[in-house]
Scaffold this motif. Structure first.
Motif, PDB file in Angstrom:
ATOM      1  N   ALA A  73      -8.498 -15.820  10.910  1.00 61.54           N
ATOM      2  CA  ALA A  73      -8.937 -16.512   9.698  1.00 61.54           C
ATOM      3  C   ALA A  73      -9.587 -15.525   8.730  1.00 61.54           C
ATOM      4  N   ASP A  74     -10.435 -14.650   9.263  1.00 56.32           N
ATOM      5  CA  ASP A  74     -11.092 -13.628   8.431  1.00 56.32           C
ATOM      6  C   ASP A  74     -10.061 -12.732   7.770  1.00 56.32           C
ATOM      7  N   LEU A  75      -9.102 -12.304   8.579  1.00 56.48           N
ATOM      8  CA  LEU A  75      -8.079 -11.384   8.075  1.00 56.48           C
ATOM      9  C   LEU A  75      -7.273 -12.047   6.960  1.00 56.48           C
ATOM     10  N   VAL A  76      -6.832 -13.274   7.218  1.00 54.69           N
ATOM     11  CA  VAL A  76      -5.997 -13.964   6.232  1.00 54.69           C
ATOM     12  C   VAL A  76      -6.794 -14.223   4.956  1.00 54.69           C
ATOM     13  N   ALA A  77      -8.060 -14.590   5.116  1.00 50.08           N
ATOM     14  CA  ALA A  77      -8.894 -14.839   3.935  1.00 50.08           C
ATOM     15  C   ALA A  77      -9.037 -13.553   3.116  1.00 50.08           C
ATOM     16  N   TRP A  78      -9.193 -12.431   3.811  1.00 46.89           N
ATOM     17  CA  TRP A  78      -9.352 -11.144   3.120  1.00 46.89           C
ATOM     18  C   TRP A  78      -8.044 -10.751   2.421  1.00 46.89           C
ATOM     19  N   VAL A  79      -6.923 -10.928   3.112  1.00 53.24           N
ATOM     20  CA  VAL A  79      -5.617 -10.611   2.510  1.00 53.24           C
ATOM     21  C   VAL A  79      -5.411 -11.465   1.260  1.00 53.24           C
ATOM     22  N   ASP A  80      -5.735 -12.753   1.354  1.00 54.67           N
ATOM     23  CA  ASP A  80      -5.578 -13.641   0.195  1.00 54.67           C
ATOM     24  C   ASP A  80      -6.466 -13.208  -0.965  1.00 54.67           C
ATOM     25  N   LYS A  81      -7.694 -12.773  -0.624  1.00 54.98           N
ATOM     26  CA  LYS A  81      -8.631 -12.357  -1.665  1.00 54.98           C
ATOM     27  C   LYS A  81      -8.117 -11.111  -2.385  1.00 54.98           C
ATOM     28  N   VAL A  82      -7.622 -10.156  -1.605  1.00 61.94           N
ATOM     29  CA  VAL A  82      -7.120  -8.927  -2.221  1.00 61.94           C
ATOM     30  C   VAL A  82      -5.856  -9.226  -3.036  1.00 61.94           C
ATOM     31  N   ALA A  83      -5.006 -10.137  -2.532  1.00 59.71           N
ATOM     32  CA  ALA A  83      -3.794 -10.509  -3.278  1.00 59.71           C
ATOM     33  C   ALA A  83      -4.159 -11.199  -4.589  1.00 59.71           C
ATOM     34  N   ALA A  84      -5.185 -12.049  -4.535  1.00 54.18           N
ATOM     35  CA  ALA A  84      -5.606 -12.741  -5.756  1.00 54.18           C
ATOM     36  C   ALA A  84      -6.137 -11.744  -6.783  1.00 54.18           C
ATOM     37  N   LEU A  85      -6.784 -10.685  -6.289  1.00 50.58           N
ATOM     38  CA  LEU A  85      -7.329  -9.666  -7.191  1.00 50.58           C
ATOM     39  C   LEU A  85      -6.219  -8.778  -7.769  1.00 50.58           C
ATOM     40  N   THR A  86      -5.302  -8.365  -6.915  1.00 46.27           N
ATOM     41  CA  THR A  86      -4.335  -7.330  -7.327  1.00 46.27           C
ATOM     42  C   THR A  86      -3.004  -7.916  -7.789  1.00 46.27           C
ATOM     43  N   THR A  87      -2.773  -9.210  -7.558  1.00 40.95           N
ATOM     44  CA  THR A  87      -1.581  -9.961  -7.986  1.00 40.95           C
ATOM     45  C   THR A  87      -0.238  -9.245  -7.762  1.00 40.95           C
ATOM     46  N   PRO A  88       0.083  -8.919  -6.507  1.00 38.71           N
ATOM     47  CA  PRO A  88       1.402  -8.345  -6.224  1.00 38.71           C
ATOM     48  C   PRO A  88       2.487  -9.412  -6.353  1.00 38.71           C
ATOM     49  N   ASP A  89       3.755  -8.970  -6.429  1.00 36.92           N
ATOM     50  CA  ASP A  89       4.866  -9.924  -6.470  1.00 36.92           C
ATOM     51  C   ASP A  89       5.098 -10.570  -5.116  1.00 36.92           C
ATOM     52  N   ARG A  90       4.854  -9.807  -4.064  1.00 38.78           N
ATOM     53  CA  ARG A  90       4.973 -10.418  -2.737  1.00 38.78           C
ATOM     54  C   ARG A  90       4.120  -9.686  -1.715  1.00 38.78           C
ATOM     55  N   VAL A  91       3.859 -10.374  -0.617  1.00 35.56           N
ATOM     56  CA  VAL A  91       3.038  -9.808   0.456  1.00 35.56           C
ATOM     57  C   VAL A  91       3.931  -9.584   1.668  1.00 35.56           C
ATOM     58  N   HIS A  92       3.840  -8.398   2.232  1.00 40.21           N
ATOM     59  CA  HIS A  92       4.684  -8.037   3.380  1.00 40.21           C
ATOM     60  C   HIS A  92       3.776  -7.646   4.539  1.00 40.21           C
ATOM     61  N   TRP A  93       3.833  -8.399   5.621  1.00 39.47           N
ATOM     62  CA  TRP A  93       3.063  -8.052   6.829  1.00 39.47           C
ATOM     63  C   TRP A  93       3.873  -7.054   7.638  1.00 39.47           C
ATOM     64  N   VAL A  94       3.345  -5.881   7.830  1.00 38.81           N
ATOM     65  CA  VAL A  94       4.086  -4.811   8.500  1.00 38.81           C
ATOM     66  C   VAL A  94       3.973  -4.982  10.017  1.00 38.81           C
ATOM     67  N   ASP A  95       5.136  -4.969  10.696  1.00 41.30           N
ATOM     68  CA  ASP A  95       5.107  -5.155  12.153  1.00 41.30           C
ATOM     69  C   ASP A  95       5.283  -3.846  12.921  1.00 41.30           C
ATOM     70  N   GLY A  96       5.544  -2.752  12.188  1.00 38.99           N
ATOM     71  CA  GLY A  96       5.628  -1.450  12.845  1.00 38.99           C
ATOM     72  C   GLY A  96       6.923  -1.206  13.595  1.00 38.99           C
ATOM     73  N   SER A  97       7.919  -2.070  13.407  1.00 39.05           N
ATOM     74  CA  SER A  97       9.175  -1.894  14.156  1.00 39.05           C
ATOM     75  C   SER A  97      10.021  -0.779  13.550  1.00 39.05           C
ATOM     76  N   ARG A  98      10.890  -0.255  14.360  1.00 37.98           N
ATOM     77  CA  ARG A  98      11.837   0.768  13.941  1.00 37.98           C
ATOM     78  C   ARG A  98      12.716   0.250  12.793  1.00 37.98           C
ATOM     79  N   ALA A  99      13.196  -0.990  12.962  1.00 43.03           N
ATOM     80  CA  ALA A  99      14.102  -1.565  11.961  1.00 43.03           C
ATOM     81  C   ALA A  99      13.398  -1.688  10.608  1.00 43.03           C
ATOM     82  N   GLU A 100      12.148  -2.107  10.648  1.00 41.41           N
ATOM     83  CA  GLU A 100      11.386  -2.256   9.406  1.00 41.41           C
ATOM     84  C   GLU A 100      11.184  -0.897   8.731  1.00 41.41           C
ATOM     85  N   ASN A 101      10.829   0.092   9.539  1.00 38.71           N
ATOM     86  CA  ASN A 101      10.628   1.446   9.035  1.00 38.71           C
ATOM     87  C   ASN A 101      11.911   1.963   8.379  1.00 38.71           C
TER      88      ASN A 101
END
Ligand code: GTP
Ligand code: MN
Ligand code: MN
Length: 617
Positions: free
Chosen positions: A27-55
């Protein structure tokens, strides 16, 4: 279950959904991510999973956008070249701030900023700063996930280059989120290159901003970095977290975060010893970390090349881990003759930044080979020939590569509990005064040595003290609190160790010069000869001679078989000039006085004792 609000979703992401990890801490993490997104207004949010395919997908996307160049896989598989903006090539110490509540806690060597004031300054910069971009959320662990010496954090960034770099330098993955969900403490780091895009605006290859801020909040365990894409300013897990913030956590919890390489040395008898060494930037940590001994029988295994976390164990020994997972090393000067292990490490899967490009799609930098190729593209993308009269690679060009690729990496380099230290080395670049090797008489004397680490800006004449840049413990740019308190913390750590199990402390200097300006010591692989003597001291099988500055080798007990060095040079390597050392002790006094009485009394006592010994000598 809390859900993050995603601003506008531009494309349907293949990757990047918030993983289904549940628990209080999320909950803390999501609230913080939302707060930073509201401040910086990116087009989208991407949660990085560290997988080879993603990299791989991120790298492909960056190649398509012209942000990195794929190197010829025949020579350098899985490798890429990034060219930074010509102004964004190094850490910006002048723009780096420690925002502790009290100014004295930052100390005279850091830029201090009042926390509320600096927040008011940087908040408007972050407002809308990610517009038109993707905001990545990168959970990472420093040290093996869940290890007793490890710590975790999350970096928010709008730079894909930062994401893939963090992927190499740390352990990124959803298992970190599970720890956060379970309530483990974590460090919040936010990074923006500070280059929002208007709708339809074409991006540049290396977005950044002329205005830069790298701000650390040690009291709330936060880092906010704005305007730079360069590694030290953008991979916040490294210098910002693993040194500046971690040094403060270490002060509070009773351990040390250090600018140190970490190696295992195996003697001809097959006994293993662990050595940590603090040298300032560009003074040979990566070189010593990958040492190839020139004397038969000795072996070195690499554990880390830049950062070590040290914690007293219940057994009275000092245990160390390398909290990183990769090397972010200086390219120029890395070659077959200086660091063959590093060259072998870079065979593939490497991100190069600001090196030169060969016509065949491989890379080159000064010192990789003795003679440069006839034609290159330099680090700024301009045509280059050996007559161009400028370096082809930027002097601070770097490679980013996984530690596991090093051919001499220790099999257990990432053991969660770390390794017990036998030896700590301090060193700098000293053309004069400081002997090749000198042993501290005890822990306090060793701490005194560490507090005096310095390098000459230029080679001074023999026997005189040049202009010294002080870099205590090689931590001047990296200690997140008052350096004098940090000296005191080192002394307290010593008290937690069993006196017969504490690591022995030595000072080394590979850089002493003769009157003619040439290095007296061959260095590199031959540094194994110094390590040999140090290990023999720990074993108790060689003696030493007392000098005013500490214990020196008996020169006939130093293994010099097969080195071309004259007796006069050996003598010069160990000569102690009483007058220069006296003058140097005055500089130490001046330096200690800049701390308003906070330098611990035992270090003042060491200074008096040094002067007394020099007077008697
Ligand atoms: P950071 O990664 O910035 O913290 O620095 P580092 O301590 O890892 O520095 P690095 O190993 O990249 O320093 C390399 C520089 O030190 C090069 O100029 C090397 O030629 C020089 N160097 C390293 N070892 C020796 C040595 O034994 N003798 C001499 N003369 N130079 C050395
Ligand atoms: Mn470093
Ligand atoms: Mn290095």
């Amino acid at each position: 279950v809390p859900q993050t609000t995603r601003p506008t979703i531009k494309t349907v992401p293949t990757f990047g959904e918030m993983p289904a990890v549940y628990g209080e801490g999320m909950a803390d993490l999501v609230a913080w991510v939302d707060k930073v997104a509201a401040l910086t207004t990116p087009d989208r949010v991407h949660w990085v999973d560290g997988s080879r395919a993603e990299n791989d997908a991120l790298l492909r996307e960056m190649v398509d956008e012209g942000k990195i160049i794929k190197l010829n896989p025949e020579w350098r598989p899985g490798s890429y070249l990034a060219r930074s903006h010509p102004s964004d090539v190094a850490r910006t110490e002048a723009r780096t701030f420690i925002a502790s509540q009290r100014e004295t806690d930052a100390g005279p060597t850091n830029n201090w900023a009042e926390p509320d004031e600096i927040r008011a300054t940087i908040n408007p910069l972050f407002e809308g700063s990610m517009r038109g971009r993707t905001m990545y959320v990168v959970p990472f662990s420093m040290g093996a996930v869940g290890g007793p010496l490890s710590h975790i954090g999350v970096q928010i960034t709008d730079s894909a280059y930062a994401v893939v770099s963090i992927g190499i330098m740390t352990r990124v993955g959803t298992d970190v989120l599970r720890q956060i969900a379970d309530g483990a403490p974590w460090v919040k780091t936010v990074h923006s290159v500070g280059a929002p895009l208007a709708p339809g605006e074409q991006d540049v290859a290396w977005p950044c901003n002329d205005e830069k801020y790298i701000v650390h909040f040690p009291d709330t365990l936060e880092v906010w970095s704005f305007g730079s894409g360069y590694g030290g300013n953008a991979i916040l897990a490294k210098k910002c977290f693993a040194l500046r913030i971690a040094s403060v956590i270490g002060r509070n919890e009773g351990w040390l975060a250090e600018h140190m390489l970490l190696i295992r040395v195996i003697s001809p008898e097959g006994k293993a010893y662990h050595v940590a060494a603090a040298f300032p930037s560009a003074c040979g940590k990566t070189n010593l970390a990958m040492l190839r001994p020139t004397i038969p029988g000795w072996r070195v295994e690499t554990i880390g090349d830049d950062i070590a976390w040290l914690r007293p164990g219940d057994d009275g020994r000092l245990w160390a881990i390398n909290p990183e997972a990769g090397f972010f090393g200086v390219a120029p000067g890395t070659g077959e003759s200086t660091n063959v292990a590093a060259v072998e490490t870079l065979w593939g899967n490497t991100i190069f930044t600001n090196v030169a490009l060969r016509p065949d799609g491989d890379v080159w930098w000064e010192g990789l080979t003795d003679t440069p190729p006839a034609k290159l593209t330099d680090w700024e993308g301009k045509p280059w020939t050996p007559d161009s009269g400028r370096p082809a690679a930027h002097p601070n060009s770097r490679f980013t590569v996984r530690a596991s690729q090093c051919p001499q990496i220790a099999a257990d380099w990432d053991a969660p509990e770390g390794v017990p230290l036998d030896v700590i080395l301090f060193g700098g670049r000293r053309a004069t005064n400081v002997p090749l090797v000198v042993e501290a008489t005890d822990w306090t004397h060793g701490v005194f040595m560490g507090s005096n680490i310095s390098s000459e800006r230029t080679a001074a004449a023999e026997g005189t003290v040049g202009e010294l840049r002080r870099d205590p413990f090689a931590m001047l740019p990296f200690c997140g609190y008052n350096l004098a308190d940090y000296f005191g913390h080192w002394l307290r750590i010593g008290q937690k160790l069993r006196f017969d199990r504490a690591p022995r402390i030595f000072q080394v200097n590979w850089f002493r010069k003769g009157d003619d300006g040439r290095f007296l010591w061959p260095g590199f692989g031959d540094n194994a000869r110094v390590i040999d003597w140090i290990i023999r001291r720990v074993e108790g099988s060689v003696g030493a001679v007392d000098s005013p500055v500490g214990r020196l080798p008996k020169t006939d007990e130093l293994n010099l078989d097969g080195v071309e060095i004259s007796d006069a040079d050996v003598e010069a390597l160990f000569s102690i000039d009483r007058d220069s050392w006296m003058r140097e002790s005055e500089l130490t006094e001046d330096f200690y006085r800049t701390f308003d009485g906070r330098v611990p009394a035992p270090l003042w006592a060491e200074l008096s004792a040094l002067r007394y010994r020099l007077q008697r000598a």
